[in-house]
Write a protein that holds these residues in place. Sequence first.
Motif, PDB file in Angstrom:
ATOM      1  N   ASP A   1       0.841  -1.197   0.000  1.00  0.00           N
ATOM      2  CA  ASP A   1       0.000   0.000   0.000  1.00  0.00           C
ATOM      3  C   ASP A   1       0.880   1.252   0.000  1.00  0.00           C
ATOM      4  N   GLU A   2       0.876   1.963  -1.119  1.00  0.00           N
ATOM      5  CA  GLU A   2       1.774   3.117  -1.211  1.00  0.00           C
ATOM      6  C   GLU A   2       1.325   4.279  -0.325  1.00  0.00           C
ATOM      7  N   HIS A   3       0.060   4.233   0.106  1.00  0.00           N
ATOM      8  CA  HIS A   3      -0.454   5.336   0.925  1.00  0.00           C
ATOM      9  C   HIS A   3      -0.366   5.053   2.424  1.00  0.00           C
ATOM     10  N   ALA A   4       0.167   3.910   2.797  1.00  0.00           N
ATOM     11  CA  ALA A   4       0.291   3.596   4.233  1.00  0.00           C
ATOM     12  C   ALA A   4       1.128   4.682   4.909  1.00  0.00           C
ATOM     13  N   PRO A   5       0.889   4.921   6.198  1.00  0.00           N
ATOM     14  CA  PRO A   5       1.677   5.958   6.892  1.00  0.00           C
ATOM     15  C   PRO A   5       3.175   5.660   6.799  1.00  0.00           C
ATOM     16  N   ILE A   6       3.963   6.722   6.802  1.00  0.00           N
ATOM     17  CA  ILE A   6       5.422   6.555   6.710  1.00  0.00           C
ATOM     18  C   ILE A   6       5.966   6.176   8.082  1.00  0.00           C
ATOM     19  N   ARG A   7       6.792   5.135   8.087  1.00  0.00           N
ATOM     20  CA  ARG A   7       7.474   4.756   9.325  1.00  0.00           C
ATOM     21  C   ARG A   7       8.875   5.360   9.279  1.00  0.00           C
ATOM     22  N   HIS A   8       9.158   6.158  10.278  1.00  0.00           N
ATOM     23  CA  HIS A   8      10.446   6.863  10.244  1.00  0.00           C
ATOM     24  C   HIS A   8      11.556   5.989  10.821  1.00  0.00           C
TER      25      HIS A   8
END
Length: 567
Positions: free
Chosen positions: A178-185
């Motif tokens: 899923d390209e829209h999943a939240p970004i994990r830093h």
Amino acid sequence: MELQTSTVAATPENDRRRDSAKHPKGTKARVLLSSVFGPYAQDDEFGSRSINPMELYHNQVTRAQGSFSLRMFHRSWGIMLIQANISAPCTVLDFPTRDDFAREITRHSYDIIGISSIIVNLAKVREMCRMIRQLSPASKIVIGGHVAATPGLETMIDADHIVRGEGVAWMRRYLGEDEHAPIRHPAIVSGMQTRIMGIRLPERKGATAATIIPSVGCPMGCNFCTTSAFFGGKGKFVNFFESGDELFEVMSRMEKELKVQSFFVMDENFLLHRERAMRLLDRMKQAHKSWTMSVFASANAIRKYTMQELVELGVSWLWMGLESPRAGYNKLQGADTRELTRELREHGIRVQGSSIIGLEHHTPDNIMAEIEHAVSHDTDFHQFMLYTPVPGTPLYQQIESEGRLLRDVDYADVHGQFKFNFKHAAISREDSKRFLDWAFWRDFEINGPSLYRISRTLLAGWKRYKDSPDARVRERFTREMHRLSGVYGSALWAMEHQFKKVNREVAERIGALRQEFKQESGIVSRMLPAVLGPVLLWTTRREERRLAQGKTYEPPTIWERTNWAEA
Ligand code: B12
Ligand code: SF4
């Protein structure tokens, strides 16, 4: 999130290689993400250049400061960010040698090999693609980072995909995630192997700031700016964390994981987004966080804040483009940058100015005065860069359409620290380098070592805020002063002695600051310079000798594996 990505141009030749934009193995594919190979600080056939080391400060900021130059390495954050946001088994290989890279792709069977590069390192990308085809022919080759903006790249290298712009979403799409999943830093320690005055600083957990990447790109769209152009240009950028709340959560997580209270915020214009910054400040206040932040910001963005707001936010280091007083960039309109710099420093905020050499209006007659103007800002650090049309930018298009690009300049030499890559109306290619070198030298001659200047700014901030009614602000300055005053005092002692022979006036200024430090320091820190000072003077002189013999520094090779099980 805005996406500016594309794959290789649709030619029959490229279609043959491309197959599909999705890897058949999906998240089961084994992924290698690598930076380009070193060593970097040497002249070689792959485009390494001794004047283009893999060191931020020594490359483009303090390079004329000899043993006082701040030397450190920064990891390749783009590929670390991609790795943290895919669930496929993944290795990040940072700063490999050619042999390391060959070994890695032969020992492990990778389905996808991604290479991150900027334009200067194009020849290394070409070589790595060649090696992959030979040593790991089944791997799909994906090229990302700024090198992707090179015109005609698909005909220069043998790759399957060339990704322009943001890479996390592209890689997720390619793996069927899923390209829209939240970004994990990812947890990133901002710098490593820091050296100054001939010694390597100890690397204690928590001693070095964490890097936070809120966004990529910049909406200001200055004509020469590759970072802005690569992520969409004027009015566009890609935000990973929209709100101050999201940023606060990420920073709190980093604080725990890395035991840090200071952050290097890798956002080209962090202060431009006032709502987000002010929400972050609210959350910091509520949770009583006395964090410090190093940020990049344009003058117009800085002026949206009062000094009090900047200090409360914990801004302790600020990188600001000064460019030139006559350049007419929107971000500088109406700004008295000298006054702004002075004010920031009086509030304990270290300023790193950045000026451009070789703007269109520069001539041999006016450029010295412009350099003197830049130097007169007396910033803590000063970056000088040649005006450089880089592929992908509006400036490049303009210079190309005017027929002024110098076609025979190797991309490896287009990095802003050597000579012009275009025909300037008034300044020759050879002179461009002379003026650039002179700017660095002049800044050092007039303002002294940056280490002296940052100690002066810290002291100014400490004096102003040591009794601040705001406990968070007080704590921040006290923390830094207690941790560093003895070390700074010792460094000042050594600098003063070293400069006596070189420039008496600078030595006297350093001596006066050392006395002030002494008055403000506790008993232990007051005693330290007598012991540590002579040691630092000795290491400084030893380093000068080493540098004179051609000593250079290289980053270590790093392997990091995630979701990994040996095949
Ligand atoms: C940190 C940094 C460095 C570090 C290098 C660290 C390293 N390990 O390589 C240091 C300080 C050493 C450095 C040096 C130089 N740098 Co530098 N650097 C940066 C900086 C400030 C941050 C890079 C970063 O991490 N950004 C955040 C990450 C998330 O963004 P990103 O790297 O672009 O990655 C994203 C996409 O590009 C893409 N992507 C990246 N890699 C890959 C790989 C794959 C497979 C895929 C699919 C996608 C992908 O996805 C990522 C997430 O969206 C940028 C400016 C900037 N704001 O980006 C300049 C920048 C990259 N540097 C630049 C330059 C010119 C240089 C120097 C030549 C400058 C000089 N003369 O000093 C030297 C070169 C040194 C060398 N020998 O190679 C230019 C590149 C210009 C260009 N068009 O090629 C930039 C853009 C600055 C600028 N505006 O001019 N740099
Ligand atoms: S303000 Fe700075 S980061 Fe933004 S476009 Fe201009 S030069 Fe680039």
